[in-house]
Design a protein around this motif. Structure first.
Motif, short mmCIF file in Angstrom:
data_model
loop_
_atom_site.label_atom_id
_atom_site.label_comp_id
_atom_site.label_asym_id
_atom_site.label_seq_id
_atom_site.Cartn_x
_atom_site.Cartn_y
_atom_site.Cartn_z
N ILE A 246 20.90 15.90 -17.02
CA ILE A 246 19.58 15.55 -17.56
C ILE A 246 18.73 15.07 -16.40
CG2 ILE A 246 18.34 14.11 -19.20
CD1 ILE A 246 21.00 13.87 -20.76
N MET A 247 17.48 15.57 -16.34
CA MET A 247 16.65 15.30 -15.18
C MET A 247 15.33 14.59 -15.53
SD MET A 247 17.08 18.94 -13.13
CE MET A 247 15.82 18.49 -11.93
N GLY A 248 14.83 13.88 -14.54
CA GLY A 248 13.50 13.31 -14.58
C GLY A 248 12.76 13.69 -13.31
N CYS A 249 11.45 13.65 -13.34
CA CYS A 249 10.63 14.05 -12.19
C CYS A 249 9.45 13.09 -12.10
CB CYS A 249 10.15 15.49 -12.38
SG CYS A 249 8.91 16.05 -11.22
N TYR A 250 9.10 12.68 -10.86
CA TYR A 250 8.12 11.62 -10.69
C TYR A 250 7.28 11.90 -9.44
CZ TYR A 250 12.25 9.97 -13.17
OH TYR A 250 13.35 9.89 -14.01
N GLY A 251 5.97 12.13 -9.62
CA GLY A 251 5.12 12.51 -8.49
C GLY A 251 3.94 11.57 -8.28
N ILE A 252 3.60 11.36 -7.01
CA ILE A 252 2.39 10.63 -6.62
C ILE A 252 1.61 11.51 -5.65
CG2 ILE A 252 1.43 8.70 -5.29
CD1 ILE A 252 3.64 6.94 -6.35
N GLY A 253 0.36 11.76 -5.96
CA GLY A 253 -0.52 12.48 -5.04
C GLY A 253 -1.07 11.51 -4.01
N VAL A 254 -0.40 11.42 -2.86
CA VAL A 254 -0.73 10.40 -1.88
C VAL A 254 -2.14 10.59 -1.34
CG1 VAL A 254 -0.08 9.37 0.34
CG2 VAL A 254 1.70 10.13 -1.25
N THR A 255 -2.47 11.79 -0.90
CA THR A 255 -3.81 12.01 -0.35
C THR A 255 -4.88 11.88 -1.42
OG1 THR A 255 -3.27 14.39 -0.48
CG2 THR A 255 -3.14 13.36 1.67
N ARG A 256 -4.58 12.34 -2.62
CA ARG A 256 -5.55 12.20 -3.71
C ARG A 256 -5.77 10.74 -4.06
NH1 ARG A 256 -4.87 15.30 -9.41
NH2 ARG A 256 -5.27 17.10 -8.07
N ALA A 257 -4.71 9.93 -4.00
CA ALA A 257 -4.84 8.51 -4.31
C ALA A 257 -5.78 7.82 -3.32
CB ALA A 257 -3.47 7.85 -4.31
N ILE A 258 -5.74 8.25 -2.06
CA ILE A 258 -6.65 7.68 -1.07
C ILE A 258 -8.10 8.00 -1.44
CG2 ILE A 258 -7.38 7.85 1.34
CD1 ILE A 258 -4.41 8.22 2.06
N ALA A 259 -8.35 9.24 -1.84
CA ALA A 259 -9.70 9.60 -2.28
C ALA A 259 -10.11 8.77 -3.49
CB ALA A 259 -9.76 11.10 -2.61
N ALA A 260 -9.17 8.52 -4.40
CA ALA A 260 -9.47 7.72 -5.59
C ALA A 260 -9.85 6.30 -5.22
CB ALA A 260 -8.28 7.74 -6.54
N VAL A 261 -9.16 5.73 -4.23
CA VAL A 261 -9.50 4.39 -3.77
C VAL A 261 -10.95 4.35 -3.27
CG1 VAL A 261 -9.03 2.62 -2.03
CG2 VAL A 261 -7.13 3.73 -3.21
N ILE A 262 -11.32 5.36 -2.50
CA ILE A 262 -12.69 5.40 -1.96
C ILE A 262 -13.71 5.55 -3.09
CG2 ILE A 262 -14.28 6.66 -0.46
CD1 ILE A 262 -11.84 7.41 1.24
N GLU A 263 -13.40 6.36 -4.10
CA GLU A 263 -14.32 6.51 -5.23
C GLU A 263 -14.59 5.16 -5.89
OE1 GLU A 263 -16.09 9.01 -6.33
OE2 GLU A 263 -15.32 10.51 -4.93
N GLN A 264 -13.59 4.29 -5.91
CA GLN A 264 -13.74 2.99 -6.55
C GLN A 264 -14.26 1.92 -5.60
OE1 GLN A 264 -9.98 1.89 -8.32
NE2 GLN A 264 -10.17 3.36 -10.00
N HIS A 265 -14.06 2.12 -4.30
CA HIS A 265 -14.37 1.07 -3.33
C HIS A 265 -15.30 1.59 -2.23
CE1 HIS A 265 -11.22 -1.70 -4.87
NE2 HIS A 265 -10.56 -0.59 -5.12
N HIS A 266 -16.58 1.62 -2.52
CA HIS A 266 -17.56 1.99 -1.52
C HIS A 266 -18.91 1.43 -1.92
CE1 HIS A 266 -18.34 5.19 -4.51
NE2 HIS A 266 -19.56 5.19 -4.02
N ASP A 267 -19.82 1.40 -0.94
CA ASP A 267 -21.20 1.01 -1.22
C ASP A 267 -22.12 1.91 -0.41
OD1 ASP A 267 -21.13 0.03 1.39
OD2 ASP A 267 -20.89 -2.06 0.78
#
Length: 574
Positions: free
Chosen positions: A442-463
């Motif tokens: 029985i399997m599980g799978c777990y992914g994080i989009g590392v580069t996309r997460a960086i872009a998401a941080v910038i979308e939330q944290h900029h002026d």
């Protein structure tokens, strides 16, 4: 790091190719440069952020007991053919042949490769549960790369895969990963929501996405104001209205509507609101022996949108959903798109739950340029089926019965899946259980989009001045701006001493020792988003001070030179 030894690649102007803030600011701050559509080089400033994010991810994966490995991006096609995904994955899978005509693919994900590892290396149940992870580049040949690294073709991803003998064991690892992801994104400074999600091409029977809330997000998430319920709009159930359908009041009649092809145009021509019109969409059903498809009509209230994921899961409809062509529609119904309706339709008719509550409604007449008025289910349309096939809308009741739904845009930065035995069965990854029986793992799978997460941080944290990094992943913690240091020995000496002291304490510091105008130096440090900015100049030194600025708030204060280091360390949490 001294700027004289560093690659400062900032841009003064907004790049014309950037349509979202993260792409614009990553280019302007000198983090990335595009070398092909959806393919980017990461420059030194970008790499410093990338390294800090991968460090966080690695720490939290190791904390769960997962073991790091490195799998190749180049994968033999035979593995994908074993799993059945070689043709099903679609054109996003980049396929190629080597000089010996062997077939390969550039890995968009690694379920096949890791399952092959498991069937070779796991010999006994005593080795289970086992979780393996990697942080590695992936390639998906997106038809329309956009938004910079948010929707690129090559990207960095953390993907983990777990193997179990029992569902209870999978449940525990799933929760461990869910909790680890929550820690990762919290440490990165992201505002996020875990939401129920569709498993898509990865497969499995249960999944959650981690959505970073941002207006630039491509996904829409629905959340309840009365409970913890949250789901991707693809998965959010639209409950049937808790009302009885009204009885018909008029007989059906036909109205000419020349040129009215859309719901809005038809509603205007008929003098009704869009919510009084039923719109009809035709999709592919089962495939016939001659290669053609049976056609299925989907009916929704005119102001609602079809949920293609929900519709695609209905037995007898092609998954993923395929819309019939104009030629197929005309041949089957005799009418053009825009004049379609369920009355007299000779194929299968599926009606959305909300549309099923309508009465005396308008719809296409299956006759080009005509619509029907005062149409009613059962009386005028018989033998239809009712399913939930629409997207939820703002104000719908929450599926759990608590509160109402609200919609937000989100960027998917991670997803966890319960794969079950989809890959292990197909590829023969079996283990002998306690009863001596060979069973698929029985399997599980777990992914994080590392580069996309960086872009998401910038979308939330900029002026309006640039990026405002959370301290945990900023390229540098402190910037020292020395004003005209080439003309002032005192400025140079003070800056050098502070720089060396901060470096000796292990603090990431960027010392701007360029012979540039102060405005240029300040603009670059703010654009790059360095959290703490120290300015050293003759004017403040005459008063025995240096200037401190907190990038996030813009707050400034003068620090007495003799206590400046101590004060700065407190602000850094040291």
């Amino acid at each position: 790091m001294r700027t004289s030894n560093y690659l400062i690649s900032t841009l003064k102007e907004n790049p014309v190719e950037a349509s979202v803030d993260s792409h614009r600011l990553m280019l302007r701050a000198g983090m990335i440069r595009q070398i092909a559509s959806g393919v980017y080089t990461w420059l030194p400033t970008g790499m410093r952020v990338l390294s800090k994010v991968t460090k966080i991810v690695r720490e939290e994966m190791d904390r769960t007991g997962a073991l790091e490995i490195a799998m190749p991006m180049v994968q033999p096609a035979e593995l994908w053919k074993e799993s059945g995904r070689y043709t099903k994955y679609g054109p996003e899978l980049c396929r190629f042949k080597d000089r010996k005509q062997n077939e390969f693919a550039l890995g968009p994900t690694h379920e096949e490769v890791v399952t092959d590892i498991a069937r070779r290396e796991i010999k006994t149940v005593r080795q289970l549960p086992l979780c393996l992870y990697q942080i590695q580049n992936k390639f998906r040949d997106e038809i329309r790369p956009r938004f910079g690294v948010m929707r690129g073709r090559e990207f960095l991803m953390k993907d983990a895969y777990s193997f179990h003998i029992t569902k209870e064991s999978l449940n525990k690892t799933y929760k461990d990963m869910y909790d680890a992801y929550s820690r990762v994104f919290t440490r990165m400074g992201l505002e996020f929501r875990p939401v129920e999600a569709d498993t898509g091409s990865i497969g499995g029977n249960h999944s959650h996405e981690f959505q970073a809330l941002a207006d630039a997000g491509e996904d829409i998430i629905a959340w309840s104001d009365g409970s913890s319920y949250a789901a991707n709009i693809e998965m959010a159930e639209a409950l049937a209205p808790n009302v009885e359908r009204k009885a018909p009041t008029k007989e059906l009649y036909e109205v000419a509507t020349p040129g009215a092809c859309s719901v809005e145009e038809a509603a205007k021509a008929l003098g009704v609101e869009a919510e009084g019109v039923v719109k009809s969409l035709i999709v592919h059903g089962p495939k016939n022996e001659d290669g053609s498809y049976e056609l299925v009509m989907l009916c929704l209230r005119g102001d609602h949108e079809l949920n293609e994921v929900k519709a695609g899961k209905i037995d007898g409809i092609q998954d993923p959903l395929e819309f019939a062509t104009d030629e197929e529609i005309v041949k089957f119904t005799g009418a053009a798109v825009g004049s379609l309706g369920p009355v007299g339709f000779k194929g299968r008719v599926i009606v959305d739950r909300t549309a099923d509550k309508m009465s005396d409604f308008a719809c296409g007449a299956n006759k080009t340029g005509f619509h029907l008025m005062s149409v009613n289910w059962d009386r005028d349309v018989k033998g239809y089926e009712v399913f939930d096939i629409r997207n939820v809308v703002e104000g719908d009741p929450s599926p759990d019965g608590q509160g109402t739904l609200h919609l937000r845009r989100g960027i998917e930065v991670g997803q966890v899946f319960m794969l079950g035995t989809k890959y292990s069965e197909a590829m023969g990854a079996t283990i002998t259980d306690e009863n001596g029986k060979s069973v698929p793992m029985i399997m599980g799978c777990y992914g994080i989009g590392v580069t996309r997460a960086i872009a998401a941080v910038i979308e939330q944290h900029h002026d309006d001045r640039g990026i405002v990094w959370p301290e945990s992943i900023a390229p540098f913690s402190v910037a020292i701006v020395a004003i005209k240091s080439s003309k002032s020995e005192q400025v140079k000496e003070t800056a050098e001493k502070l720089y060396e002291k901060l470096q000796s304490l292990g603090i990431d510091v960027l010392y701007d020792d360029r012979d540039e105008r102060p405005g240029v130096m300040f603009a670059d440090m703010e654009l790059m988003g360095i959290p703490h900015i120290i300015t050293i100049g003759d004017k403040s030194l005459k008063d025995g001070n240096i200037e401190y600025k907190l990038r996030r708030t813009g707050e400034r204060e003068m620090l007495p030179l003799d206590t400046a280091l101590e004060t700065l360390l407190k602000k850094l949490g040291r």
